[in-house]
Write an enzyme that holds these catalytic residues in place. Structure first.
Site, mmCIF file in Angstrom:
data_model
loop_
_atom_site.group_PDB
_atom_site.id
_atom_site.type_symbol
_atom_site.label_atom_id
_atom_site.label_comp_id
_atom_site.label_asym_id
_atom_site.label_seq_id
_atom_site.Cartn_x
_atom_site.Cartn_y
_atom_site.Cartn_z
ATOM 1 N N ARG A 57 0.875 -1.174 0.000
ATOM 2 C CA ARG A 57 0.000 0.000 0.000
ATOM 3 C C ARG A 57 0.914 1.225 0.000
ATOM 4 O O ARG A 57 2.135 1.101 0.035
ATOM 5 C CB ARG A 57 -1.001 0.011 1.174
ATOM 6 C CG ARG A 57 -0.657 -0.719 2.409
ATOM 7 C CD ARG A 57 0.473 -0.108 3.176
ATOM 8 N NE ARG A 57 0.220 1.304 3.427
ATOM 9 C CZ ARG A 57 1.139 2.189 3.687
ATOM 10 N NH1 ARG A 57 2.425 1.838 3.755
ATOM 11 N NH2 ARG A 57 0.855 3.454 3.900
ATOM 12 N N GLY A 58 0.298 2.411 -0.034
ATOM 13 C CA GLY A 58 1.089 3.619 -0.231
ATOM 14 C C GLY A 58 1.143 3.886 -1.735
ATOM 15 O O GLY A 58 1.442 2.987 -2.525
ATOM 16 N N ARG A 94 -7.674 -0.266 -6.531
ATOM 17 C CA ARG A 94 -7.857 0.837 -5.585
ATOM 18 C C ARG A 94 -8.042 2.121 -6.392
ATOM 19 O O ARG A 94 -7.256 2.403 -7.290
ATOM 20 C CB ARG A 94 -6.654 0.958 -4.637
ATOM 21 C CG ARG A 94 -6.519 -0.254 -3.708
ATOM 22 C CD ARG A 94 -5.566 0.023 -2.560
ATOM 23 N NE ARG A 94 -6.158 0.928 -1.588
ATOM 24 C CZ ARG A 94 -5.466 1.469 -0.585
ATOM 25 N NH1 ARG A 94 -4.163 1.200 -0.440
ATOM 26 N NH2 ARG A 94 -6.046 2.285 0.275
ATOM 27 N N GLN A 207 -2.071 2.398 10.041
ATOM 28 C CA GLN A 207 -0.779 2.431 9.342
ATOM 29 C C GLN A 207 0.274 3.220 10.129
ATOM 30 O O GLN A 207 1.469 2.951 10.004
ATOM 31 C CB GLN A 207 -0.934 3.066 7.953
ATOM 32 C CG GLN A 207 -1.697 2.215 6.958
ATOM 33 C CD GLN A 207 -3.144 2.604 6.886
ATOM 34 O OE1 GLN A 207 -3.743 2.988 7.897
ATOM 35 N NE2 GLN A 207 -3.742 2.502 5.724
ATOM 36 N N ASP A 248 -1.993 10.699 -1.857
ATOM 37 C CA ASP A 248 -2.326 9.707 -2.880
ATOM 38 C C ASP A 248 -2.668 10.342 -4.214
ATOM 39 O O ASP A 248 -2.631 9.686 -5.251
ATOM 40 C CB ASP A 248 -3.496 8.840 -2.415
ATOM 41 C CG ASP A 248 -3.032 7.909 -1.328
ATOM 42 O OD1 ASP A 248 -2.903 8.373 -0.177
ATOM 43 O OD2 ASP A 248 -2.731 6.741 -1.633
ATOM 44 N N ASN A 258 -5.354 12.652 0.775
ATOM 45 C CA ASN A 258 -4.505 11.728 1.549
ATOM 46 C C ASN A 258 -5.384 10.969 2.540
ATOM 47 O O ASN A 258 -6.596 11.177 2.629
ATOM 48 C CB ASN A 258 -3.395 12.501 2.270
ATOM 49 C CG ASN A 258 -2.339 11.579 2.869
ATOM 50 O OD1 ASN A 258 -1.875 10.654 2.219
ATOM 51 N ND2 ASN A 258 -1.972 11.795 4.125
ATOM 52 N N LYS A 259 -4.758 10.112 3.302
ATOM 53 C CA LYS A 259 -5.450 9.237 4.252
ATOM 54 C C LYS A 259 -6.463 10.011 5.100
ATOM 55 O O LYS A 259 -6.198 11.113 5.554
ATOM 56 C CB LYS A 259 -4.405 8.557 5.140
ATOM 57 C CG LYS A 259 -4.933 7.583 6.162
ATOM 58 C CD LYS A 259 -5.845 6.519 5.587
ATOM 59 C CE LYS A 259 -5.184 5.731 4.484
ATOM 60 N NZ LYS A 259 -6.170 4.865 3.750
HETATM 61 O O1 MRU Z 1 -4.426 3.321 2.326
HETATM 62 P P1 MRU Z 1 -2.939 3.482 2.220
HETATM 63 O O2 MRU Z 1 -2.186 2.882 3.357
HETATM 64 O O3 MRU Z 1 -2.416 3.012 0.879
HETATM 65 O O4 MRU Z 1 -2.741 5.047 2.294
HETATM 66 C C1 MRU Z 1 -1.443 5.579 2.239
HETATM 67 C C2 MRU Z 1 -1.404 7.035 2.405
HETATM 68 O O5 MRU Z 1 -2.408 7.674 2.648
HETATM 69 C C3 MRU Z 1 -0.093 7.696 2.197
HETATM 70 O O6 MRU Z 1 -0.025 8.879 2.932
HETATM 71 C C4 MRU Z 1 0.082 8.044 0.716
HETATM 72 O O7 MRU Z 1 -0.152 6.926 -0.093
HETATM 73 C C5 MRU Z 1 1.421 8.567 0.428
HETATM 74 S S1 MRU Z 1 2.627 7.286 0.444
HETATM 75 C C6 MRU Z 1 4.153 7.921 0.164
#
Ligand code: MRU
Length: 373
Positions: A57-58, A94, A207, A248, A258-259
């Site tokens: 993920r990320g 995703r 996370q 993201d 972002n998250k």
């Molecule tokens: O749902 P995830 O764990 O994939 O979300 C990740 C994030 O929100 C990160 O902040 C984002 O992908 C940047 S990663 C360098």
């Protein structure tokens, strides 16, 4: 290229080619921080599952995994039909991180120009190049962002560690190596600047608590895990010098997706005059959108909200339910922070103002593609 970030003295990347020269190995992030498990991806469907179920993920790592997913598909069947099917399968995993579509377009457009018999080798080469580029890009982000931490240290009269707050995991586990938001922290720390990181736990999947705390701990960076609702209080108390998060998808006008929960941190930072920076590679910029309101927001299974997993006293990893039987749960995975709340976008080319002109000043070659002009 060699791996940089280490777990117990051994350097790892998050994704690499296995010894057989064709299957792909990853760190299974659903097992961290309690177990370090390497998983093997041998087929397109396994790559798609790894992204959807968040073994990887990320945003940047999702993109690299998708690139290798196309390579695995081409190895089995390099026809046009197979290429189209692989692209559609991976794209559906995703919806929010634009690096996924970016990587599929990058590799897919290359493959479409080649004869089927050339496609598998070309896909592997391109996936490896995207992975190597990601490392170099993150190093550059780290160098630019470390300056912000050094400047914050100077502002404190070098009297105490710089207090940085981060949300979710935008460290090396979210990329191939180094990370985006955490790269500046690692570089400042390695250069001898004292840094302490407030780590938002980042419910529902934790996370921050599971991955960011793990990474920082393995690298020896002082950190403290806090519940998601603590950040505003810490900022009011003057306990945060700056925030750095990942993204993201950042739209052409500088809005940052972002998250979930990032927006609330940005609001609190703004109210308390705490600088709020976002670190990103240019592959995370969606030049086709002129507003964060148009970013598709992933909604995941409610069970990620109703249940948590963790280490039981007997050493086993268990999953438990925290909500009453029958309560519904909503699981919005991302939110959008408007550009006006962002102090700067830390990219591989330097720090941009979070605005269309700010981004185009660093990426003038995108002027034709950038929406909203
Ligand atoms: O749902 P995830 O764990 O994939 O979300 C990740 C994030 O929100 C990160 O902040 C984002 O992908 C940047 S990663 C360098």
């Amino acid at each position: 290229m060699v791996a940089v970030m280490k777990i117990d003295g051994k350097a790892y990347r998050t994704i690499w080619l296995a010894r057989d020269g064709w299957s792909v190995e990853i760190i299974d992030q659903t097992r961290l921080p309690h177990r370090l498990v390497i998983a093997r991806l041998s087929r397109l469907e396994e790559a798609a599952h790894a992204i959807a179920a968040m073994l990887v993920r990320g945003a940047p790592l999702i993109g690299v995994t998708a690139a290798y997913g196309l390579a695995l598909a081409m190895r089995e069947d390099a026809s046009d039909t197979s290429l189209a099917r692989a692209r559609a399968t991976l794209l559906a995993t995703r919806p929010t991180a634009v690096n996924l579509a970016w990587a599929l377009e990058d590799v897919g457009s290359l493959l479409r120009r080649l004869a089927p018999e050339e496609r598998a080798a070309a896909a592997y080469r391109r996936a490896a190049a995207i992975a190597d580029d990601d490392v170099a890009i993150n190093q550059a982000i780290g160098r630019h962002g470390a300056g912000l931490i050094e400047a914050a240290h100077a502002r404190t009269g070098r009297a105490r560690p710089v207090q940085v707050l981060t949300h979710c995991n935008a460290g090396w586990l979210a990329t191939v190596d180094w990370g985006t938001a955490l790269a500046p922290i690692y570089m400042a720390h390695d250069a001898g600047v004292p840094v302490h990181v407030w780590v938002d736990e980042t419910r529902p999947r934790n996370q921050g608590a599971a991955l960011t705390a793990y990474e920082l701990g393995k690298h020896g960076v002082p950190h403290t895990v806090i519940v998601d609702n603590a950040g505003g209080h810490l900022m009011q108390q003057g306990l945060v010098d700056l925030c750095i998060v990942g993204t993201d998808r950042t739209t052409a006008n500088g809005d940052v997706c972002n998250k979930i929960g990032t927006y609330l941190k940005a609001l609190a930072a703004h109210d308390n005059a705490v600088p709020f920076y976002v670190a990103l590679p240019s592959s995370t910029i969606d030049w086709s959108l002129d507003s964060g309101r148009r970013v598709p927001i992933e909604q995941r299974d409610g069970q990620e909200v109703t249940h948590v997993s963790g280490l039981a006293e007997d050493g086993s990893v268990v999953r438990v339910q925290v909500t009453p039987e029958g309560s519904k749960a909503a699981n919005f995975a991302f939110d959008v922070t408007p550009a006006r709340l962002v102090s700067g976008l830390v990219t591989e080319r330097g720090i941009a103002e979070a605005s269309r002109p700010g981004l185009l000043a660093l990426y003038p070659e995108q002027a034709a593609r950038a929406a909203g002009g």
